[in-house]
Design a protein around this motif. Structure first.
Motif, PDB file in Angstrom:
ATOM      1  N   CYS A 206     -30.745  48.230  -5.243  1.00 44.77           N
ATOM      2  CA  CYS A 206     -30.998  48.816  -6.557  1.00 44.77           C
ATOM      3  C   CYS A 206     -31.672  50.180  -6.402  1.00 44.77           C
ATOM      4  N   HIS A 207     -32.665  50.264  -5.521  1.00 45.90           N
ATOM      5  CA  HIS A 207     -33.321  51.552  -5.254  1.00 45.90           C
ATOM      6  C   HIS A 207     -32.338  52.571  -4.716  1.00 45.90           C
ATOM      7  N   LEU A 208     -31.482  52.112  -3.783  1.00 46.66           N
ATOM      8  CA  LEU A 208     -30.524  53.025  -3.153  1.00 46.66           C
ATOM      9  C   LEU A 208     -29.432  53.476  -4.122  1.00 46.66           C
ATOM     10  N   SER A 209     -29.252  52.735  -5.223  1.00 49.48           N
ATOM     11  CA  SER A 209     -28.181  53.058  -6.171  1.00 49.48           C
ATOM     12  C   SER A 209     -28.426  54.368  -6.909  1.00 49.48           C
ATOM     13  N   GLY A 210     -29.695  54.729  -7.079  1.00 52.04           N
ATOM     14  CA  GLY A 210     -30.011  55.956  -7.820  1.00 52.04           C
ATOM     15  C   GLY A 210     -29.548  55.844  -9.262  1.00 52.04           C
ATOM     16  N   ASN A 211     -29.229  56.987  -9.882  1.00 53.92           N
ATOM     17  CA  ASN A 211     -28.873  56.968 -11.306  1.00 53.92           C
ATOM     18  C   ASN A 211     -27.457  56.504 -11.573  1.00 53.92           C
ATOM     19  N   ASN A 212     -26.540  56.816 -10.648  1.00 55.31           N
ATOM     20  CA  ASN A 212     -25.124  56.590 -10.940  1.00 55.31           C
ATOM     21  C   ASN A 212     -24.463  55.527 -10.078  1.00 55.31           C
ATOM     22  N   GLY A 213     -25.235  54.938  -9.151  1.00 56.09           N
ATOM     23  CA  GLY A 213     -24.642  53.973  -8.234  1.00 56.09           C
ATOM     24  C   GLY A 213     -24.439  52.611  -8.871  1.00 56.09           C
ATOM     25  N   VAL A 214     -23.585  51.799  -8.259  1.00 50.38           N
ATOM     26  CA  VAL A 214     -23.328  50.438  -8.745  1.00 50.38           C
ATOM     27  C   VAL A 214     -23.213  49.476  -7.567  1.00 50.38           C
ATOM     28  N   LEU A 215     -23.316  48.202  -7.903  1.00 47.80           N
ATOM     29  CA  LEU A 215     -23.118  47.133  -6.927  1.00 47.80           C
ATOM     30  C   LEU A 215     -21.986  46.238  -7.430  1.00 47.80           C
ATOM     31  N   LEU A 216     -20.956  46.051  -6.610  1.00 50.71           N
ATOM     32  CA  LEU A 216     -19.844  45.148  -6.934  1.00 50.71           C
ATOM     33  C   LEU A 216     -19.951  43.978  -5.967  1.00 50.71           C
ATOM     34  N   ILE A 217     -20.271  42.805  -6.508  1.00 45.99           N
ATOM     35  CA  ILE A 217     -20.650  41.693  -5.625  1.00 45.99           C
ATOM     36  C   ILE A 217     -19.967  40.390  -6.040  1.00 45.99           C
ATOM     37  N   GLY A 218     -19.501  39.631  -5.051  1.00 43.74           N
ATOM     38  CA  GLY A 218     -18.848  38.348  -5.300  1.00 43.74           C
ATOM     39  C   GLY A 218     -19.816  37.197  -5.085  1.00 43.74           C
ATOM     40  N   ILE A 219     -19.782  36.239  -6.004  1.00 40.71           N
ATOM     41  CA  ILE A 219     -20.736  35.120  -5.978  1.00 40.71           C
ATOM     42  C   ILE A 219     -20.014  33.790  -6.145  1.00 40.71           C
ATOM     43  N   ASP A 220     -20.231  32.902  -5.199  1.00 41.91           N
ATOM     44  CA  ASP A 220     -19.676  31.561  -5.309  1.00 41.91           C
ATOM     45  C   ASP A 220     -20.577  30.726  -6.215  1.00 41.91           C
ATOM     46  N   LEU A 221     -19.941  29.972  -7.107  1.00 40.72           N
ATOM     47  CA  LEU A 221     -20.706  29.220  -8.110  1.00 40.72           C
ATOM     48  C   LEU A 221     -20.893  27.757  -7.700  1.00 40.72           C
ATOM     49  N   ILE A 222     -21.978  27.176  -8.217  1.00 41.12           N
ATOM     50  CA  ILE A 222     -22.259  25.755  -7.991  1.00 41.12           C
ATOM     51  C   ILE A 222     -21.091  24.932  -8.547  1.00 41.12           C
ATOM     52  N   LYS A 223     -20.657  23.959  -7.784  1.00 41.52           N
ATOM     53  CA  LYS A 223     -19.526  23.136  -8.245  1.00 41.52           C
ATOM     54  C   LYS A 223     -19.620  21.756  -7.619  1.00 41.52           C
ATOM     55  N   ASP A 224     -18.584  20.929  -7.851  1.00 36.45           N
ATOM     56  CA  ASP A 224     -18.656  19.556  -7.365  1.00 36.45           C
ATOM     57  C   ASP A 224     -18.724  19.499  -5.835  1.00 36.45           C
ATOM     58  N   LYS A 225     -19.374  18.441  -5.396  1.00 35.09           N
ATOM     59  CA  LYS A 225     -19.669  18.251  -3.985  1.00 35.09           C
ATOM     60  C   LYS A 225     -18.421  18.225  -3.098  1.00 35.09           C
ATOM     61  N   SER A 226     -17.369  17.563  -3.567  1.00 39.78           N
ATOM     62  CA  SER A 226     -16.220  17.378  -2.680  1.00 39.78           C
ATOM     63  C   SER A 226     -15.475  18.687  -2.449  1.00 39.78           C
ATOM     64  N   THR A 227     -15.394  19.529  -3.487  1.00 33.34           N
ATOM     65  CA  THR A 227     -14.749  20.844  -3.311  1.00 33.34           C
ATOM     66  C   THR A 227     -15.543  21.686  -2.314  1.00 33.34           C
ATOM     67  N   LEU A 228     -16.874  21.670  -2.486  1.00 28.88           N
ATOM     68  CA  LEU A 228     -17.737  22.429  -1.583  1.00 28.88           C
ATOM     69  C   LEU A 228     -17.596  21.915  -0.153  1.00 28.88           C
ATOM     70  N   HIS A 229     -17.623  20.600  -0.022  1.00 28.55           N
ATOM     71  CA  HIS A 229     -17.567  20.032   1.318  1.00 28.55           C
ATOM     72  C   HIS A 229     -16.260  20.393   2.027  1.00 28.55           C
ATOM     73  N   ALA A 230     -15.156  20.260   1.315  1.00 27.98           N
ATOM     74  CA  ALA A 230     -13.849  20.555   1.931  1.00 27.98           C
ATOM     75  C   ALA A 230     -13.746  22.019   2.370  1.00 27.98           C
ATOM     76  N   ALA A 231     -14.385  22.914   1.599  1.00 28.09           N
ATOM     77  CA  ALA A 231     -14.310  24.341   1.937  1.00 28.09           C
ATOM     78  C   ALA A 231     -15.005  24.642   3.267  1.00 28.09           C
ATOM     79  N   TYR A 232     -15.978  23.790   3.613  1.00 24.63           N
ATOM     80  CA  TYR A 232     -16.755  24.021   4.838  1.00 24.63           C
ATOM     81  C   TYR A 232     -16.465  22.983   5.919  1.00 24.63           C
ATOM     82  N   ASP A 233     -15.495  22.093   5.633  1.00 23.05           N
ATOM     83  CA  ASP A 233     -15.104  21.094   6.631  1.00 23.05           C
ATOM     84  C   ASP A 233     -13.630  20.761   6.387  1.00 23.05           C
ATOM     85  N   ASP A 234     -12.765  21.713   6.698  1.00 22.76           N
ATOM     86  CA  ASP A 234     -11.351  21.624   6.346  1.00 22.76           C
ATOM     87  C   ASP A 234     -10.580  20.685   7.269  1.00 22.76           C
ATOM     88  N   ALA A 235      -9.415  20.284   6.794  1.00 24.39           N
ATOM     89  CA  ALA A 235      -8.606  19.294   7.503  1.00 24.39           C
ATOM     90  C   ALA A 235      -8.097  19.795   8.858  1.00 24.39           C
TER      91      ALA A 235
END
Ligand code: AVJ
Length: 348
Positions: A206-235
């Protein structure tokens, strides 16, 4: 036959040729090594984490050449929804995101990896400068050299650092005061930090952004356990290979004899703390020897864990509050509700 011949003949330019002028215009990228980089202190810290109970590693050690290739493979898995969800958001909302980005900017990719994600934006955003930041030095070099070759006239800088300390970017960005920074932080990589550390990093951005800078950021959202688990322990076991590969990386840094065959991959969904925990579990009792930076031995009991990574998940209001807390008062958010992923654009 004739038709085939005809279509071949009608595409004399099917193989793209690089114009000589492009080559002469391409500047070779500048690679800046992390400031205050102290390999002995790093090795010391790495060893301390492994000797501690419970043992802990920093996720930056995943990304040697093998680990980087495995991470790219993870992003192609059906189960690893964050990659697909983010790609879809960037495609569907491309124009409305684009309309909110500053022109003649400097594009700062925080963890550029193979650079593929930035490459989708560069021709549209047309920044004056590309700054690729990554902890994986080999990968970074390849990426920035490729980008410099493909975008003649674009100033390309590579910075090798992890983001665990506020990134030493102020003086680099100040070299181009006329170019507003666009911080590009995709992939939900900020999830590797605890929320407190994430807020610190956001505050420095935020400090480094100055007056005209922006941050474009991707965020994974909280969701059901099985979807999360499969994403980190794939077949296919790609996540398992990615996780166990960190032991080979550690062996090189510490002259150690950690044996990937003696550790099993485990992804634990910790709902109370809103995170997925990547762990390596010793399958039998055994000793591990370290020869650098000092001789040491550590025994692992059967079932004992090494934590290799946290991947924090957020709610949309939760992350919006974190951004606000870090000083970003203007915010936009685009979501993929079916896959539970969000992209924020934030400005001070
Ligand atoms: C690169 C940190 C965003 O946490 O999802 C993927 C790394 N680890 N599968 C994540 C990762 C296991 C990834 N980040």
């Amino acid at each position: 036959m004739t038709a085939k011949k005809g279509s071949m003949a009608s595409m004399p330019n099917a193989i793209p040729r690089r114009r000589t002028s492009s080559i002469s215009q391409a500047r070779s990228p500048r690679i800046v090594r992390r400031l205050a980089h102290d390999p002995t202190a790093d090795a010391q810290r790495l060893l301390d984490g492994l000797l501690r109970k419970p043992a802990q590693l920093e996720p930056k050690y995943f990304y040697d050449a093998q680990g980087s290739a495995l991470f790219s493979a993870i992003c192609e898995l059906d189960e690893y929804y964050p990659a697909h969800a983010e790609k879809q958001i960037f495609q569907v909302y491309r124009d409305s995101i684009l309309a909110r980005l500053p022109r003649r900017a400097q594009w700062i990719d925080l963890g550029c990896g193979d650079g593929k994600k930035s490459r989708n934006w560069l021709p549209l955003v047309r920044p004056r400068r590309f700054v690729g930041i990554d902890c994986a030095e080999g990968w970074l070099r390849e990426t920035v050299v490729g980008i410099a070759a493909d975008y003649p006239g674009l100033e390309v800088v590579g910075v090798t650092t992890d983001l665990s300390d506020p990134p030493p970017l102020a003086s680099l960005l100040a070299e181009r005061p006329e170019c507003a920074p666009i911080f590009f932080y995709p992939g939900s990589s900020i999830g590797n930090f605890t929320p407190d550390r994430a807020r610190e990093l956001l505050r420095s951005l935020c400090h480094l952004s100055g007056n005209n800078g922006v941050l474009l950021i991707g965020i994974d959202l909280i969701k059901d356990k099985s979807t999360l688990h499969a994403a980190y322990d794939d077949a296919l076991g790609v996540s398992a290979a990615f996780n166990r590969n960190i032991l080979r990386v550690v062996n090189r840094h510490l002259g150690a004899d950690l044996n990937p065959a003696r550790f099993a991959h485990q992804a634990v969904v910790n709902e109370a703390l809103g995170r997925v925990e990547m762990q390596l579990v010793a399958t039998e009792r055994h000793n591990v020897r370290f020869t650098a930076p000092r001789l040491s031995v550590r025994s692992f009991d059967a079932g004992e864990c090494i934590t290799t990574e946290y991947s924090y998940k957020y709610s949309i209001p939760g992350f919006a509050a974190l951004l606000a807390n870090a000083g970003f008062s203007r915010q936009n958010v685009w979501t993929n509700s079916s896959e539970g992923y969000a992209v924020f654009l934030a400005a001070p």
